[in-house]
Write an enzyme that holds these catalytic residues in place. Structure first.
Site, PDB file in Angstrom:
ATOM      1  N   HIS A  69      21.659 -23.014  24.515  1.00 14.14           N
ATOM      2  CA  HIS A  69      22.241 -22.774  23.199  1.00 14.14           C
ATOM      3  C   HIS A  69      22.976 -21.440  23.150  1.00 14.14           C
ATOM      4  CE1 HIS A  69      20.254 -25.983  20.532  1.00 14.14           C
ATOM      5  NE2 HIS A  69      20.208 -26.379  21.786  1.00 14.14           N
ATOM      6  N   ASP A  70      22.423 -20.444  23.841  1.00 17.00           N
ATOM      7  CA  ASP A  70      23.105 -19.149  23.858  1.00 17.00           C
ATOM      8  C   ASP A  70      24.498 -19.300  24.474  1.00 17.00           C
ATOM      9  OD1 ASP A  70      23.470 -16.401  23.519  1.00 17.00           O
ATOM     10  OD2 ASP A  70      22.796 -15.974  25.548  1.00 17.00           O
ATOM     11  N   VAL A  73      27.237 -21.270  22.335  1.00 19.86           N
ATOM     12  CA  VAL A  73      27.737 -20.660  21.095  1.00 19.86           C
ATOM     13  C   VAL A  73      28.252 -19.253  21.430  1.00 19.86           C
ATOM     14  CG1 VAL A  73      27.195 -20.009  18.724  1.00 19.86           C
ATOM     15  CG2 VAL A  73      26.051 -21.987  19.762  1.00 19.86           C
ATOM     16  N   ASP A  77      25.634 -14.516  25.624  1.00 22.19           N
ATOM     17  CA  ASP A  77      25.699 -13.127  25.178  1.00 22.19           C
ATOM     18  C   ASP A  77      24.496 -12.714  24.340  1.00 22.19           C
ATOM     19  OD1 ASP A  77      26.081 -14.498  22.853  1.00 22.19           O
ATOM     20  OD2 ASP A  77      28.026 -13.614  22.354  1.00 22.19           O
ATOM     21  N   GLU A  95      22.773 -16.729  14.229  1.00 20.59           N
ATOM     22  CA  GLU A  95      22.744 -18.105  14.741  1.00 20.59           C
ATOM     23  C   GLU A  95      21.405 -18.804  14.509  1.00 20.59           C
ATOM     24  OE1 GLU A  95      24.002 -18.211  18.873  1.00 20.59           O
ATOM     25  OE2 GLU A  95      25.734 -16.957  18.406  1.00 20.59           O
ATOM     26  N   PRO A 171      25.880 -29.903  21.216  1.00 19.57           N
ATOM     27  CA  PRO A 171      25.825 -31.367  21.149  1.00 19.57           C
ATOM     28  C   PRO A 171      24.751 -31.815  20.163  1.00 19.57           C
ATOM     29  CG  PRO A 171      24.764 -30.581  23.161  1.00 19.57           C
ATOM     30  CD  PRO A 171      25.368 -29.385  22.501  1.00 19.57           C
ATOM     31  N   THR A 202      13.790 -33.303  31.401  1.00 16.76           N
ATOM     32  CA  THR A 202      12.625 -33.726  32.189  1.00 16.76           C
ATOM     33  C   THR A 202      11.385 -32.933  31.780  1.00 16.76           C
ATOM     34  OG1 THR A 202      11.723 -33.989  34.422  1.00 16.76           O
ATOM     35  CG2 THR A 202      13.116 -32.080  34.073  1.00 16.76           C
ATOM     36  N   THR A 258       6.361 -37.927  33.357  1.00 21.41           N
ATOM     37  CA  THR A 258       5.864 -36.689  33.982  1.00 21.41           C
ATOM     38  C   THR A 258       6.335 -35.500  33.140  1.00 21.41           C
ATOM     39  OG1 THR A 258       7.831 -36.547  35.402  1.00 21.41           O
ATOM     40  CG2 THR A 258       5.919 -37.646  36.339  1.00 21.41           C
TER      41      THR A 258
HETATM   42  C1  HEM Z   1      23.629 -33.246  26.419  1.00 18.73           C
HETATM   43  C2  HEM Z   1      23.429 -32.990  25.154  1.00 18.73           C
HETATM   44  C3  HEM Z   1      22.124 -32.489  24.607  1.00 18.73           C
HETATM   45  C4  HEM Z   1      21.587 -32.859  23.408  1.00 18.73           C
HETATM   46  C5  HEM Z   1      22.196 -33.810  22.388  1.00 18.73           C
HETATM   47  C6  HEM Z   1      20.330 -32.177  23.289  1.00 18.73           C
HETATM   48  C7  HEM Z   1      19.483 -32.268  22.198  1.00 18.73           C
HETATM   49  C8  HEM Z   1      18.190 -31.839  22.178  1.00 18.73           C
HETATM   50  C9  HEM Z   1      17.265 -32.042  21.103  1.00 18.73           C
HETATM   51  C10 HEM Z   1      17.592 -32.705  19.774  1.00 18.73           C
HETATM   52  C11 HEM Z   1      16.070 -31.527  21.481  1.00 18.73           C
HETATM   53  C12 HEM Z   1      14.774 -31.519  20.655  1.00 18.73           C
HETATM   54  C13 HEM Z   1      14.637 -30.211  19.903  1.00 18.73           C
HETATM   55  C14 HEM Z   1      13.407 -30.178  19.067  1.00 18.73           C
HETATM   56  O1  HEM Z   1      13.070 -31.178  18.426  1.00 18.73           O
HETATM   57  O2  HEM Z   1      12.760 -29.114  19.016  1.00 18.73           O
HETATM   58  C15 HEM Z   1      16.228 -30.990  22.799  1.00 18.73           C
HETATM   59  C16 HEM Z   1      15.228 -30.390  23.516  1.00 18.73           C
HETATM   60  C17 HEM Z   1      15.442 -29.740  24.711  1.00 18.73           C
HETATM   61  N1  HEM Z   1      16.651 -29.552  25.324  1.00 18.73           N
HETATM   62 FE1  HEM Z   1      18.355 -30.519  24.904  1.00 18.73          FE
HETATM   63  N2  HEM Z   1      20.114 -31.423  24.404  1.00 18.73           N
HETATM   64  C18 HEM Z   1      21.196 -31.563  25.237  1.00 18.73           C
HETATM   65  C19 HEM Z   1      21.390 -30.897  26.436  1.00 18.73           C
HETATM   66  C20 HEM Z   1      20.525 -29.959  26.956  1.00 18.73           C
HETATM   67  C21 HEM Z   1      20.828 -29.069  28.042  1.00 18.73           C
HETATM   68  C22 HEM Z   1      22.176 -28.992  28.757  1.00 18.73           C
HETATM   69  C23 HEM Z   1      19.716 -28.326  28.273  1.00 18.73           C
HETATM   70  C24 HEM Z   1      19.481 -27.209  29.267  1.00 18.73           C
HETATM   71  C25 HEM Z   1      20.148 -27.023  30.368  1.00 18.73           C
HETATM   72  C26 HEM Z   1      18.710 -28.789  27.351  1.00 18.73           C
HETATM   73  C27 HEM Z   1      17.408 -28.356  27.316  1.00 18.73           C
HETATM   74  C28 HEM Z   1      16.449 -28.816  26.453  1.00 18.73           C
HETATM   75  C29 HEM Z   1      15.029 -28.553  26.604  1.00 18.73           C
HETATM   76  C30 HEM Z   1      14.381 -27.822  27.761  1.00 18.73           C
HETATM   77  C31 HEM Z   1      14.402 -29.120  25.506  1.00 18.73           C
HETATM   78  C32 HEM Z   1      12.899 -29.051  25.165  1.00 18.73           C
HETATM   79  C33 HEM Z   1      12.671 -27.806  24.336  1.00 18.73           C
HETATM   80  C34 HEM Z   1      11.225 -27.506  24.075  1.00 18.73           C
HETATM   81  O3  HEM Z   1      10.327 -28.201  24.542  1.00 18.73           O
HETATM   82  O4  HEM Z   1      10.958 -26.504  23.363  1.00 18.73           O
HETATM   83  N3  HEM Z   1      19.248 -29.752  26.544  1.00 18.73           N
HETATM   84  N4  HEM Z   1      17.523 -31.173  23.189  1.00 18.73           N
END
Ligand code: HEM
Ligand SMILES: *[C@@H]1O[C@H](CO)[C@@H](O)[C@H](O)[C@H]1NC(C)=O
Ligand SMILES: *[C@@H]1O[C@H](CO)[C@@H](O)[C@H](O)[C@H]1NC(C)=O
Ligand SMILES: *[C@@H]1O[C@H](CO)[C@@H](O)[C@H](O)[C@H]1NC(C)=O
Length: 335
Positions: A69-70, A73, A77, A95, A171, A202, A258
């Protein structure tokens, strides 16, 4: 006379090159950036981060997401780290106050703040919060069993953070794979890199509100859930999320098979209808991204290689270097 002329010639040529270098080539990130100014920086970060992860295992996924996210946006930074509590009413909300602030995980902020404090004791005013976040994300992926990569350093921190900048930069789960690919392309990331980075799902979890739309109200399929969901999985999700409106903290693992391992299971889940978010399912449906889902599902080495490369590229998105930006004294505030 001849040598003198030549010397002056050489001198002015050197001066010209120096000036040209200063003007044309922006300072680049480098793995050795703190070699002289804070030689133990990486070690200090990794010690603090490892201790934090041991004490609180949700740190890793949260920090990985924070880094993403950093960088999306206004570039990597550290603008995402500024706490709404730290800003005065005369500055715009940062933010983190944006709606998508996604209940960004407190442990991730805490991890970065702790590492920064340790660095400020060792080498005050030298290491940026943006670099701390990049190092922390790398360390934590490694601790979960994922790949490691060299982190180029020298990012500088934002001197501002504005919730209004978030809109349209990140996204959303309701985006098509094509729309997501466009957004990633605007950050210089190809579909292959997008799919590799999405493999971060994952680990970690999502709140029910992020996918509840898939569980109800679909006209096709007898049970009213998104037909792309495995039916048993959908029913289990309905049970787990039953009370989510009353208790919005209810969350489900992104990789139900997993959940704590950084591995290729996320990709294996997608063709089986076990992708949690609509955006995960979308990567399987869109042929230009499906090929990479297939590749990574079948080959962990390919996933790890591409993830490591894509994280390095993500870490260079919109970075501030040289005289841009500042080195903040605290990561959770603008001063
Ligand atoms: C491709 C489009 C992506 C969408 C639409 C998306 C959306 C989301 C959403 C909605 C969540 C759940 C947030 C919550 O309920 O707290 C999430 C969790 C997460 N996202 Fe994504 N994400 C995307 C790409 C990425 C990318 C590129 C990364 C890192 C390289 C990432 C890393 C994570 C991680 C690690 C979590 C789990 C966070 C946690 O357990 O605290 N995501 N994402
Ligand atoms: C941001 O997240 C926090 C929880 O971390 C929540 O209390 C707050 O309401 C959220 N802000 C907005 C505008 O959604
Ligand atoms: C996606 O969801 C957001 C809010 O979560 C909404 O503002 C937007 O209109 C939605 N987009 C589409 C294409 O449905
Ligand atoms: C898996 O991917 C790696 C890295 O791209 C490649 O060298 C290897 O040949 C692949 N293995 C298989 C079985 O395809």
């Amino acid at each position: 006379m001849g040598t003198l002329l030549r010397r002056r010639h050489i001198f002015s040529l050197a001066l010209f090159l120096l000036l040209a270098a200063a003007q044309a080539a922006p300072p680049r990130l480098s793995p050795n950036y703190y070699r002289h100014s804070c030689p133990r920086a990486e070690r200090i970060v990794s010690d603090v981060i490892a201790a934090k992860q041991r004490a609180n295992p949700s740190t890793a996924a949260g920090t990985l997401r924070l880094f993403f996210h950093d960088c999306f946006v206004n570039g990597c930074d550290a603008s995402v780290l500024v706490s709404p509590l730290s800003t005065s009413s005369s500055t715009p909300p940062p933010e983190r106050a944006a709606e998508i602030n996604l209940s960004l995980p407190g442990d991730a902020f805490d991890a970065v703040d702790r590492a920064k404090s340790a660095l400020e004791s060792a080498c005050p005013g030298v290491v940026s919060c943006a670099d701390v976040l990049a190092l922390a994300a790398r360390d934590l992926v490694g601790l979960l069993g994922g790949p490691r990569w060299p982190v180029a350093l020298g990012r500088r921190d934002a001197a501002r953070s504005d919730a209004r900048d978030v809109d349209g930069s990140l996204p959303r789960t309701n985006m098509s794979a094509r729309a997501m690919a466009r957004l990633f392309a605007s950050k210089g990331l190809a579909p292959r890199e997008m799919v590799a980075l999405a493999g971060a799902h994952t680990v970690g979890f999502s709140h029910c509100a992020e996918f509840a739309g898939r569980l109800y109200g679909f006209r096709h399929g007898s049970d009213g859930f998104d037909p792309r969901l495995n039916p048993e999985f959908a029913r289990a999700l309905r049970r787990s999320c039953a009370g989510y409106r009353a208790d919005p903290t209810v969350s489900i693992f992104n990789d139900v098979v997993t959940p704590r391992d950084f591995d290729e299971t996320y990709y294996k889940n997608l063709p089986r209808g076990l992708g949690l978010l609509a955006s995960d399912a979308a990567l399987w449906e869109y042929p230009p991204t499906r090929v990479f889902v297939q590749r990574y599902a079948a080959n962990r080495t390919a996933f790890f290689q591409d993830f490591a490369a894509a994280m390095q590229k993500l870490g260079a998105v919109g970075v501030k270097t040289g005289r841009q930006g500042v080195i903040r004294r605290r990561c959770d505030a603008l001063d």
